[in-house]
Design an enzyme around this catalytic site. Structure first.
Site, PDB file in Angstrom:
ATOM      1  N   LYS A 161     109.462  64.415  -4.397  1.00  0.00           N
ATOM      2  CA  LYS A 161     109.148  65.526  -5.298  1.00  0.00           C
ATOM      3  C   LYS A 161     107.807  65.274  -5.993  1.00  0.00           C
ATOM      4  O   LYS A 161     106.945  66.128  -6.036  1.00  0.00           O
ATOM      5  CB  LYS A 161     110.290  65.685  -6.309  1.00  0.00           C
ATOM      6  CG  LYS A 161     110.095  66.810  -7.281  1.00  0.00           C
ATOM      7  CD  LYS A 161     111.313  67.020  -8.164  1.00  0.00           C
ATOM      8  CE  LYS A 161     110.971  68.016  -9.266  1.00  0.00           C
ATOM      9  NZ  LYS A 161     112.073  68.286 -10.172  1.00  0.00           N
ATOM     10  N   GLU A 166     108.514  53.200  -4.241  1.00  0.00           N
ATOM     11  CA  GLU A 166     109.198  52.775  -3.010  1.00  0.00           C
ATOM     12  C   GLU A 166     108.782  53.655  -1.834  1.00  0.00           C
ATOM     13  O   GLU A 166     108.474  53.175  -0.737  1.00  0.00           O
ATOM     14  CB  GLU A 166     110.728  52.867  -3.171  1.00  0.00           C
ATOM     15  CG  GLU A 166     111.303  51.928  -4.207  1.00  0.00           C
ATOM     16  CD  GLU A 166     111.591  52.645  -5.515  1.00  0.00           C
ATOM     17  OE1 GLU A 166     110.722  53.425  -5.985  1.00  0.00           O
ATOM     18  OE2 GLU A 166     112.670  52.408  -6.089  1.00  0.00           O
ATOM     19  N   GLY A 208     115.542  66.677  -8.409  1.00  0.00           N
ATOM     20  CA  GLY A 208     115.621  65.821  -7.230  1.00  0.00           C
ATOM     21  C   GLY A 208     117.030  65.736  -6.661  1.00  0.00           C
ATOM     22  O   GLY A 208     117.254  65.891  -5.458  1.00  0.00           O
ATOM     23  N   ARG A 209     118.016  65.529  -7.528  1.00  0.00           N
ATOM     24  CA  ARG A 209     119.388  65.331  -7.026  1.00  0.00           C
ATOM     25  C   ARG A 209     120.063  66.648  -6.656  1.00  0.00           C
ATOM     26  O   ARG A 209     121.207  66.648  -6.205  1.00  0.00           O
ATOM     27  CB  ARG A 209     120.200  64.544  -8.053  1.00  0.00           C
ATOM     28  CG  ARG A 209     120.220  65.145  -9.441  1.00  0.00           C
ATOM     29  CD  ARG A 209     120.772  64.181 -10.467  1.00  0.00           C
ATOM     30  NE  ARG A 209     120.634  64.679 -11.825  1.00  0.00           N
ATOM     31  CZ  ARG A 209     119.574  64.512 -12.599  1.00  0.00           C
ATOM     32  NH1 ARG A 209     118.518  63.865 -12.137  1.00  0.00           N
ATOM     33  NH2 ARG A 209     119.540  64.985 -13.832  1.00  0.00           N
ATOM     34  N   GLU A 231     123.410  60.389 -12.636  1.00  0.00           N
ATOM     35  CA  GLU A 231     122.045  60.617 -13.127  1.00  0.00           C
ATOM     36  C   GLU A 231     122.014  61.876 -13.990  1.00  0.00           C
ATOM     37  O   GLU A 231     121.175  62.008 -14.880  1.00  0.00           O
ATOM     38  CB  GLU A 231     121.054  60.732 -11.950  1.00  0.00           C
ATOM     39  CG  GLU A 231     119.602  60.576 -12.373  1.00  0.00           C
ATOM     40  CD  GLU A 231     118.643  60.395 -11.200  1.00  0.00           C
ATOM     41  OE1 GLU A 231     118.380  59.244 -10.804  1.00  0.00           O
ATOM     42  OE2 GLU A 231     118.137  61.406 -10.682  1.00  0.00           O
ATOM     43  N   HIS A 284     142.487  49.692   2.111  1.00  0.00           N
ATOM     44  CA  HIS A 284     142.545  48.251   2.363  1.00  0.00           C
ATOM     45  C   HIS A 284     141.524  47.512   1.499  1.00  0.00           C
ATOM     46  O   HIS A 284     141.182  46.369   1.783  1.00  0.00           O
ATOM     47  CB  HIS A 284     142.304  47.980   3.853  1.00  0.00           C
ATOM     48  CG  HIS A 284     143.302  48.707   4.703  1.00  0.00           C
ATOM     49  ND1 HIS A 284     144.525  48.160   5.051  1.00  0.00           N
ATOM     50  CD2 HIS A 284     143.300  49.966   5.203  1.00  0.00           C
ATOM     51  CE1 HIS A 284     145.202  49.048   5.762  1.00  0.00           C
ATOM     52  NE2 HIS A 284     144.485  50.151   5.871  1.00  0.00           N
ATOM     53  N   LYS A 336     111.127  51.571 -14.219  1.00  0.00           N
ATOM     54  CA  LYS A 336     109.919  51.820 -13.406  1.00  0.00           C
ATOM     55  C   LYS A 336     108.690  51.233 -14.097  1.00  0.00           C
ATOM     56  O   LYS A 336     107.858  50.581 -13.476  1.00  0.00           O
ATOM     57  CB  LYS A 336     109.704  53.326 -13.198  1.00  0.00           C
ATOM     58  CG  LYS A 336     110.686  53.989 -12.262  1.00  0.00           C
ATOM     59  CD  LYS A 336     110.274  55.451 -12.035  1.00  0.00           C
ATOM     60  CE  LYS A 336     111.366  56.244 -11.358  1.00  0.00           C
ATOM     61  NZ  LYS A 336     111.089  57.676 -11.269  1.00  0.00           N
TER      62      LYS A 336
HETATM   63  O1  F6P Z   1     115.758  57.972  -9.625  1.00  0.00           O
HETATM   64  C1  F6P Z   1     114.795  58.678 -10.314  1.00  0.00           C
HETATM   65  C2  F6P Z   1     114.233  59.807  -9.499  1.00  0.00           C
HETATM   66  O2  F6P Z   1     113.275  60.459 -10.247  1.00  0.00           O
HETATM   67  C3  F6P Z   1     115.304  60.793  -9.019  1.00  0.00           C
HETATM   68  O3  F6P Z   1     115.637  61.741  -9.948  1.00  0.00           O
HETATM   69  C4  F6P Z   1     114.673  61.305  -7.786  1.00  0.00           C
HETATM   70  O4  F6P Z   1     115.619  61.911  -6.967  1.00  0.00           O
HETATM   71  C5  F6P Z   1     114.084  60.054  -7.198  1.00  0.00           C
HETATM   72  O5  F6P Z   1     113.625  59.323  -8.308  1.00  0.00           O
HETATM   73  C6  F6P Z   1     112.977  60.263  -6.211  1.00  0.00           C
HETATM   74  O6  F6P Z   1     111.906  60.977  -6.773  1.00  0.00           O
HETATM   75  P1  F6P Z   1     110.803  61.633  -5.878  1.00  0.00           P
HETATM   76  O7  F6P Z   1     111.437  62.665  -5.004  1.00  0.00           O
HETATM   77  O8  F6P Z   1     109.813  62.226  -6.840  1.00  0.00           O
HETATM   78  O9  F6P Z   1     110.157  60.563  -5.035  1.00  0.00           O
END
Ligand code: F6P
Length: 545
Positions: A205, A211, A265-266, A351, A382, A510
């Protein structure tokens, strides 16, 4: 005391909870032969049995009064009107628009959004068709056989879960999902792929997530080492709200698929975030997924509270955690292909509702989201079901059961179904000392050996669960199921008076990761690197000092 815990509805529920010990689930079924029928609701093909909840008509009425008091109907209307209900970020919350038909006329913060949504959907479907029919090829002219989504959190969980749920062993192209900055994940995926036949979808987003950017850079190096820089054009596409950042990464503007800041995002699996699946599963399957979610949106918007599945499930969750003191919420899908469902749901719920202040910024004096966890049945039986049956804490379960098999071994489905139903029945019924004694005596046990064995074999029972039946695990019903849980999460936020649409709690870690990276690279002096003594010592230890 907060206004919520002092409110009439909350106090009524507190007194009902005090009377909970006066009866049991088994007793409730004896008292009301029609309970199983009466405590059920249905929408979009999904059937909810909530008769195994520790609730009577008085409890349901009090919970519905809480929903009215907290203005759930008004909040549902505000969401559909595109108001800025994400109050801390001053944004509308528009995932419902992503699955609405072209002529739905929805607006977000006063802007008509359906033309935008369908323009991107049309572009994605056309793009997917060119990949699937071979019109789009890699830099050397080969067809694309593998699509790798690089994203994390909401840019990973939803699409990964949908792929696992709907892909068949012969689905082509294949989709892969890389999220973890642990290089093991990307390197394991790349080891199986050929650069000439691989398309990367960089999904973020913000297009700043460390990462994702790290993995995307490594993937680009892998590709260009084999095919040269010019190949990036045919092998990388981007999905983001930040178009400029995608271009800075080197993705051609025509190969960027947008979504918007009114999509959290979620809550984004309905957007371009699912591009890898649209390509791999095909546009038709994605349309069915959207249709299922839209059907649930319409149910959520129009059904009375008492028969509204997301509202009922949210009210039951509040009853269990705020009034019966449940320790957590377990979700157990009896479907191997839903093995990533709980992961998706954990981000969605925790979240969203893992908050300690209310919408006005005041500290809450009531529990918000409990830990949500689980795994697929029958495997989970199990692992942790022992604790659910005999541990001292109350951990209500949502059992999710697609009825018809969608695999090559349908003859095993009755056994899967039997296991699911048996677990919820066992949690509810339990087994008392007299029953255990009779069983053991029948097996020939007597004396102290018999007496000593009894307490270990007693099940208290009276442990609540929901059972959700889906006709089968197809795209439509999966869409409806996901939308059901999304709305449940939203209603929980409304009931608890918290904003379910921000996630400030992820920011500090972060920021500190940046400090640690600076210290690792030696760019910050050790004494004023801002690190605490424990973190600094761990870093030294990792460095072998
Ligand atoms: O975990 C934090 C967050 O901002 C989430 O809300 C989001 O889904 C994820 O990181 C990834 O963010 P992006 O799509 O901006 O890379």
């Amino acid at each position: 005391m907060s206004a919520l815990t002092e409110s009439a509805a909350w106090r009524a529920l507190t007194s009902l909870a005090a009377a909970d010990a006066a009866t049991t689930l088994s007793q409730r079924f004896k008292d009301d032969p029609a309970r199983a029928q009466r405590y059920s609701a249905e929408a979009c093909g999904l059937y909810l049995d909530y008769s195994k909840q520790r609730l009577g008509d008085d409890g349901i009425a009090a919970l519905l009064a809480l929903a009215e008091q907290q203005q759930v109907p008004q909040w549902i209307a505000r969401m559909h009107a595109g108001e800025a209900i994400n109050v801390t970020e001053h944004r509308a919350v528009g995932h419902i628009a992503l699955r609405a038909p072209r002529d739905a006329g929805l607006q977000m913060a006063g802007e008509p959004v359906m033309p935008l949504v369908h323009e991107v959907l049309d572009r994605m479907f056309a793009f997917a068709d060119t990949l699937r029919n071979g019109a789009w090829r890699g830099a050397t002219g080969e067809r694309i056989s593998d699509v790798v989504n690089i994203g994390i959190g909401g840019s990973d969980f939803g699409p990964r879960m949908v792929w696992e749920a709907l892909a068949e062993s012969d689905t082509m192209p294949r989709a892969h999902f890389v999220a973890n900055v642990d290089g093991a994940q990307l390197s394991d995926v790349l080891a199986k792929l050929a650069p000439t036949r691989t398309l990367f979808v960089v999904t973020s987003k913000t297009f700043t997530t460390e990462e994702t950017m790290t993995n995307a850079g490594a993937a680009r190096r892998w590709l260009t080492a084999a095919l040269g820089d010019a190949a990036v054009f045919q092998h990388f596409v981007g999905v983001s709200t930040a178009r400029a950042a995608t271009e800075a990464f080197g993705i051609a503007p025509d190969n960027v698929f947008e979504f918007w800041d009114w999509v959290g995002g979620r809550y984004s699996l309905w957007s371009a975030v699912s591009l890898a699946n649209i390509v791999a599963l095909g546009p038709e399957r994605f349309r069915e997924l959207l249709a299922g979610a839209h059907a649930m949106d319409e149910h959520f918007r129009n059904a009375p509270l008492a028969t509204n599945l997301p509202v009922l499930m949210a009210l039951i969750a509040v009853w269990n955690s705020n009034f019966l003191g449940a320790a957590s919420q377990v979700v157990a899908p009896y479907a191997q292909r839903l093995s990533h469902f709980v992961g998706w749901l954990q981000q969605l719920e925790m979240e969203s509702n893992g908050k300690g202040v209310d919408r006005e910024g005041r500290k809450v004096d009531y529990a918000t989201t409990p830990v949500l966890w689980g795994d697929v049945g029958s495997n989970a039986q199990h692992a942790f079901f022992q604790m659910l049956h005999q541990g001292p804490a109350l951990n209500p379960v949502d059992f999710i059961l697609p009825v018809a098999a969608t695999n090559a071994l349908p003859e095993q489905q009755p056994l899967l179904i039997a296991n699911c139903l048996a677990q919820s029945a066992a949690l509810m019924r339990g087994k008392n000392a007299a029953q255990v004694r009779a069983e053991l005596e029948a097996q020939g046990l007597s004396g102290t050996a018999l007496d000593d064995a009894i307490s270990h074999r007693v099940f208290s029972g009276n442990r609540p669960s929901n059972t959700l039946l889906l006709p089968r695990l197809d795209a439509f019903h999966l869409g409806a199921l996901c939308a059901l849980y999304e709305h449940r999460t939203f209603v929980l936020g409304v009931l608890w008076n918290i904003n379910a649409f921000d996630q400030w709690g992820v920011e500090l870690g972060k920021q500190l990761a940046h400090q640690v990276v600076a210290a690792q690279s030696g760019s910050a002096a050790t004494d004023d690197d801002g690190l605490d003594p424990s973190t600094r010592r761990l870093l030294e230890r990792i460095d072998g000092r």
